[in-house]
Design a protein around this motif. Sequence first.
Motif, mmCIF file in Angstrom:
data_model
loop_
_atom_site.group_PDB
_atom_site.id
_atom_site.type_symbol
_atom_site.label_atom_id
_atom_site.label_comp_id
_atom_site.label_asym_id
_atom_site.label_seq_id
_atom_site.Cartn_x
_atom_site.Cartn_y
_atom_site.Cartn_z
ATOM 1 N N SER A 243 0.841 -1.190 0.000
ATOM 2 C CA SER A 243 0.000 0.000 0.000
ATOM 3 C C SER A 243 0.877 1.241 0.000
ATOM 4 C CB SER A 243 -0.931 0.021 1.213
ATOM 5 O OG SER A 243 -0.189 0.154 2.414
ATOM 6 N N PHE A 244 0.231 2.386 -0.199
ATOM 7 C CA PHE A 244 0.953 3.644 -0.130
ATOM 8 C C PHE A 244 0.049 4.720 0.434
ATOM 9 C CE2 PHE A 244 -1.288 3.995 -4.106
ATOM 10 C CZ PHE A 244 -1.664 5.335 -4.154
ATOM 11 N N ALA A 245 0.669 5.767 0.940
ATOM 12 C CA ALA A 245 -0.045 6.956 1.384
ATOM 13 C C ALA A 245 0.785 8.156 0.970
ATOM 14 C CB ALA A 245 -0.239 6.952 2.901
ATOM 15 N N VAL A 246 0.115 9.235 0.589
ATOM 16 C CA VAL A 246 0.782 10.499 0.327
ATOM 17 C C VAL A 246 0.351 11.445 1.431
ATOM 18 C CG1 VAL A 246 1.057 12.451 -1.251
ATOM 19 C CG2 VAL A 246 0.831 10.120 -2.167
ATOM 20 N N ILE A 247 1.335 12.016 2.115
ATOM 21 C CA ILE A 247 1.045 12.963 3.191
ATOM 22 C C ILE A 247 1.675 14.306 2.843
ATOM 23 C CG2 ILE A 247 0.754 11.221 5.000
ATOM 24 C CD1 ILE A 247 3.667 11.769 5.852
ATOM 25 N N ASP A 248 1.102 15.373 3.362
ATOM 26 C CA ASP A 248 1.621 16.723 3.161
ATOM 27 C C ASP A 248 1.834 17.302 4.551
ATOM 28 O OD1 ASP A 248 2.360 19.196 2.243
ATOM 29 O OD2 ASP A 248 0.505 19.580 1.139
ATOM 30 N N VAL A 249 3.083 17.314 4.996
ATOM 31 C CA VAL A 249 3.413 17.662 6.380
ATOM 32 C C VAL A 249 4.493 18.749 6.417
ATOM 33 C CG1 VAL A 249 2.750 15.398 7.269
ATOM 34 C CG2 VAL A 249 5.086 15.749 6.496
ATOM 35 N N THR A 250 4.815 19.192 7.625
ATOM 36 C CA THR A 250 5.781 20.278 7.804
ATOM 37 C C THR A 250 7.213 19.867 7.484
ATOM 38 O OG1 THR A 250 5.941 19.727 10.149
ATOM 39 C CG2 THR A 250 4.395 21.476 9.522
ATOM 40 N N GLY A 251 7.524 18.593 7.557
ATOM 41 C CA GLY A 251 8.887 18.159 7.260
ATOM 42 C C GLY A 251 9.089 16.684 7.539
ATOM 43 N N LYS A 252 10.330 16.248 7.366
ATOM 44 C CA LYS A 252 10.666 14.833 7.498
ATOM 45 C C LYS A 252 10.378 14.297 8.912
ATOM 46 C CE LYS A 252 14.326 11.484 6.766
ATOM 47 N NZ LYS A 252 15.726 11.282 6.380
ATOM 48 N N GLU A 253 10.629 15.101 9.914
ATOM 49 C CA GLU A 253 10.394 14.652 11.292
ATOM 50 C C GLU A 253 8.933 14.230 11.487
ATOM 51 O OE1 GLU A 253 10.327 16.816 15.549
ATOM 52 O OE2 GLU A 253 12.279 16.892 14.520
ATOM 53 N N ARG A 254 8.005 15.021 10.984
ATOM 54 C CA ARG A 254 6.578 14.692 11.099
ATOM 55 C C ARG A 254 6.259 13.452 10.272
ATOM 56 N NH1 ARG A 254 2.287 13.561 13.782
ATOM 57 N NH2 ARG A 254 0.330 14.122 12.753
ATOM 58 N N ALA A 255 6.859 13.323 9.091
ATOM 59 C CA ALA A 255 6.639 12.129 8.272
ATOM 60 C C ALA A 255 7.084 10.877 9.013
ATOM 61 C CB ALA A 255 7.383 12.262 6.941
ATOM 62 N N VAL A 256 8.211 10.963 9.714
ATOM 63 C CA VAL A 256 8.704 9.824 10.500
ATOM 64 C C VAL A 256 7.742 9.500 11.643
ATOM 65 C CG1 VAL A 256 10.573 9.037 12.018
ATOM 66 C CG2 VAL A 256 11.118 10.158 9.849
ATOM 67 N N GLU A 257 7.207 10.528 12.297
ATOM 68 C CA GLU A 257 6.228 10.303 13.379
ATOM 69 C C GLU A 257 5.013 9.536 12.859
ATOM 70 O OE1 GLU A 257 5.187 14.149 14.903
ATOM 71 O OE2 GLU A 257 7.170 14.479 15.792
ATOM 72 N N ILE A 258 4.493 9.955 11.713
ATOM 73 C CA ILE A 258 3.313 9.306 11.133
ATOM 74 C C ILE A 258 3.656 7.881 10.713
ATOM 75 C CG2 ILE A 258 1.714 9.345 9.168
ATOM 76 C CD1 ILE A 258 1.882 12.474 9.388
ATOM 77 N N ALA A 259 4.786 7.690 10.045
ATOM 78 C CA ALA A 259 5.194 6.350 9.620
ATOM 79 C C ALA A 259 5.352 5.423 10.825
ATOM 80 C CB ALA A 259 6.494 6.419 8.825
ATOM 81 N N ALA A 260 5.887 5.944 11.925
ATOM 82 C CA ALA A 260 6.049 5.127 13.136
ATOM 83 C C ALA A 260 4.695 4.652 13.664
ATOM 84 C CB ALA A 260 6.792 5.922 14.212
ATOM 85 N N ARG A 261 3.692 5.503 13.588
ATOM 86 C CA ARG A 261 2.351 5.099 14.043
ATOM 87 C C ARG A 261 1.756 4.030 13.129
ATOM 88 N NH1 ARG A 261 -1.497 9.781 15.520
ATOM 89 N NH2 ARG A 261 -2.694 7.985 16.238
ATOM 90 N N ILE A 262 2.039 4.119 11.830
ATOM 91 C CA ILE A 262 1.545 3.096 10.900
ATOM 92 C C ILE A 262 2.239 1.769 11.185
ATOM 93 C CG2 ILE A 262 1.382 2.394 8.479
ATOM 94 C CD1 ILE A 262 1.240 5.428 7.799
ATOM 95 N N VAL A 263 3.546 1.808 11.432
ATOM 96 C CA VAL A 263 4.285 0.585 11.761
ATOM 97 C C VAL A 263 3.734 -0.024 13.048
ATOM 98 C CG1 VAL A 263 6.535 -0.342 12.431
ATOM 99 C CG2 VAL A 263 6.366 1.239 10.501
#
Length: 123
Positions: free
Chosen positions: A84-104
């Motif tokens: 699967s995939f998701a496209v997110i629009d966030v403030t930066g890489k740190e927030r992307a990592v936070e979201i990815a960690a919750r998905i994991v």
Amino acid sequence: MKYLLLAYTPAAAWDAATADVPSEEALAAFAVYQKLERELVASGELVTSEGLGHPAVSTTVHRNGDKVVATDGPFAELKEVLASFAVIDVTGKERAVEIAARIVEALGEPIEIRPIMGEDFAP
């Protein structure tokens, strides 16, 4: 900044014959993921998210000498497949990592984060 989150699953765990019949464990994990998805929609950070069809029904387009050909199925034998995939629009890489960690945490499978090279792309 937009990021593409790629979710992988072990190929051996994704049996083509039962791909349309999720296990109880998979349904429970997906319910947790859907809660996160609703939060990201509410915050305006989720652009889109989709599950992908089983690799057995995929088509690969590639160059074969002077021709471009389409073949059934995945091109290479893989231990893991893109599920699967998701496209997110966030403030930066740190927030992307936070979201990815919750998905994991919800799904238990690894997530690859890739920046999308659009107008706001900055390394």
